[in-house]
Design an enzyme around this catalytic site. Structure first.
Site, PDB file in Angstrom:
ATOM      1  N   TYR A   1       0.812  -1.207   0.000  1.00  0.00           N
ATOM      2  CA  TYR A   1       0.000   0.000   0.000  1.00  0.00           C
ATOM      3  C   TYR A   1       0.855   1.271   0.000  1.00  0.00           C
ATOM      4  CZ  TYR A   1      -4.458  -2.331   1.284  1.00  0.00           C
ATOM      5  OH  TYR A   1      -5.600  -3.078   1.307  1.00  0.00           O
TER       6      TYR A   1
ATOM      7  N   ASN B   1       0.728   1.150   9.130  1.00  0.00           N
ATOM      8  CA  ASN B   1       0.925   2.586   9.235  1.00  0.00           C
ATOM      9  C   ASN B   1       0.344   3.337   8.049  1.00  0.00           C
ATOM     10  OD1 ASN B   1       2.788   3.524  11.649  1.00  0.00           O
ATOM     11  ND2 ASN B   1       3.501   1.507  11.033  1.00  0.00           N
ATOM     12  N   THR B   2       0.482   2.780   6.848  1.00  0.00           N
ATOM     13  CA  THR B   2      -0.047   3.457   5.666  1.00  0.00           C
ATOM     14  C   THR B   2      -1.564   3.562   5.739  1.00  0.00           C
ATOM     15  OG1 THR B   2       1.798   2.641   4.330  1.00  0.00           O
ATOM     16  CG2 THR B   2      -0.121   3.453   3.151  1.00  0.00           C
TER      17      THR B   2
ATOM     18  N   GLU C   1      10.370  -8.836   2.710  1.00  0.00           N
ATOM     19  CA  GLU C   1       9.422  -9.827   2.227  1.00  0.00           C
ATOM     20  C   GLU C   1      10.089 -10.908   1.378  1.00  0.00           C
ATOM     21  OE1 GLU C   1       5.838  -8.290   0.574  1.00  0.00           O
ATOM     22  OE2 GLU C   1       5.161  -7.576   2.543  1.00  0.00           O
TER      23      GLU C   1
ATOM     24  N   CYS D   1       6.899   1.400  10.402  1.00  0.00           N
ATOM     25  CA  CYS D   1       6.367   0.402   9.476  1.00  0.00           C
ATOM     26  C   CYS D   1       6.461  -0.923  10.205  1.00  0.00           C
ATOM     27  CB  CYS D   1       7.157   0.353   8.176  1.00  0.00           C
ATOM     28  SG  CYS D   1       6.679  -1.014   7.077  1.00  0.00           S
ATOM     29  N   THR D   2       5.380  -1.682  10.180  1.00  0.00           N
ATOM     30  CA  THR D   2       5.347  -2.899  10.989  1.00  0.00           C
ATOM     31  C   THR D   2       6.232  -4.006  10.436  1.00  0.00           C
ATOM     32  OG1 THR D   2       3.295  -3.524   9.843  1.00  0.00           O
ATOM     33  CG2 THR D   2       3.096  -2.428  11.981  1.00  0.00           C
ATOM     34  N   HIS D   3       6.779  -3.812   9.234  1.00  0.00           N
ATOM     35  CA  HIS D   3       7.797  -4.745   8.716  1.00  0.00           C
ATOM     36  C   HIS D   3       9.147  -4.553   9.417  1.00  0.00           C
ATOM     37  CE1 HIS D   3       5.082  -5.411   5.324  1.00  0.00           C
ATOM     38  NE2 HIS D   3       5.913  -6.289   4.812  1.00  0.00           N
TER      39      HIS D   3
END
Length: 278
Positions: free
Chosen positions: A43, A75-76, A159, A193-195
């Protein structure tokens, strides 16, 4: 599908699993549904209208599964869609439902992590360009200076499980240097960012001493706990003691393989095509 009024946790993909893991650790007794919109991720570079549309569709899907409380563990989505959903959609269509995000609970406490009164925020382009963090942090800590840095290559590295390899070094150093050049005195970096918690071991290789990294999982979990304590009428309706359920709009086999990296447990998801086919 009867999910006994589970708490819904939504992310565009995998990163929200780092928040979900912390929520389950702090509040293990409730029923949960996790939804990753992997078919339409990421996103981060989408305009507001698209992020809002996708997020609302996912929230409404979770509502349809029996979730009266949904956490945007993204977050986005929190930056671009949460306020519109809360102000324009819920009062009209879902007055008994609630949607919470990750930005406000983080902004409420992040100023406690700095002594130099300068914080760095690292996130996707969408989150950074929204300026949600500087605006929210100013409400609670007006004396704190906030500098930001977008990190568009970090999510793809994570990812594809390349984030801890030597190949990631260039982009880790690049974005850290660009952030630090804006405010050499910062002593706290928010991973917005949750990544990004998966990058912490690599970040620590290049981070100067005296700078603290702050991830959001425990902050959001603690905030949710407080929210439920303050809203017993919502807490009383939540179902309990069922195992968490995982859904993805993408390929379930791919999701399961990658999700374990974020959730640190094996995940068995179900693919839903209702979102993918829109």
């Amino acid at each position: 599908m009867n999910n006994s009024n589970a708490i819904g946790v939504f992310d565009s993909g995998y990163g929200g699993l780092t928040v979900f893991k912390s929520i389950i650790k702090e509040l293990p007794d409730y029923n949960y549904i996790y939804l990753g919109d992997n078919a339409r991720a990421p996103y981060g570079d989408h305009p507001y209208e698209i992020v809002y549309q996708y997020t609302l569709e996912c929230v409404e899907w979770l509502f349809a599964q029996g979730c009266s409380l949904v956490i945007l563990a993204c977050n986005t989505a929190s930056a671009k869609a949460l306020r519109s959903i809360q102000q324009k959609v819920l009062p009209v269509k879902y007055p008994n439902h609630r949607v919470l995000g990750v930005i406000r609970p983080t902004a409420e406490v992040i100023g406690n992590y700095t002594t130099s009164q300068t914080i760095g925020v690292m996130g996707t382009r969408g989150t950074i360009n929204s300026r949600s963090y500087p605006l929210e942090i100013e409400k609670f800590f007006p004396a704190v200076n906030v500098v930001q840095q977008s990190c568009p290559m970090w999510v793809p590295l994570i990812e594809n499980n390349e984030h801890l390899t030597p190949g990631a070094d260039h982009f880790v150093q690049k974005y850290l240097q660009e952030l630090l050049s804006q405010a050499p005195n910062l002593d706290c970096i928010l991973l917005a960012c949750t990544h990004y918690p998966l990058l912490v071991p690599k970040l620590l290789e290049f981070l100067p001493e005296g700078i603290q990294l702050v991830s959001q999982g425990e902050i959001v979990a603690s905030s949710l706990n407080t929210y439920l304590l303050n809203h017993p009428e919502i807490e009383a309706k939540l179902g309990r003691n069922e195992p968490p359920k995982f859904f993805t709009s993408g390929d379930a086999t791919v999701f399961n393989a990658r999700a374990s990296l974020f959730f640190e447990e094996n995940v068995a998801s179900t693919q839903i095509k209702a979102l993918q086919d829109r």
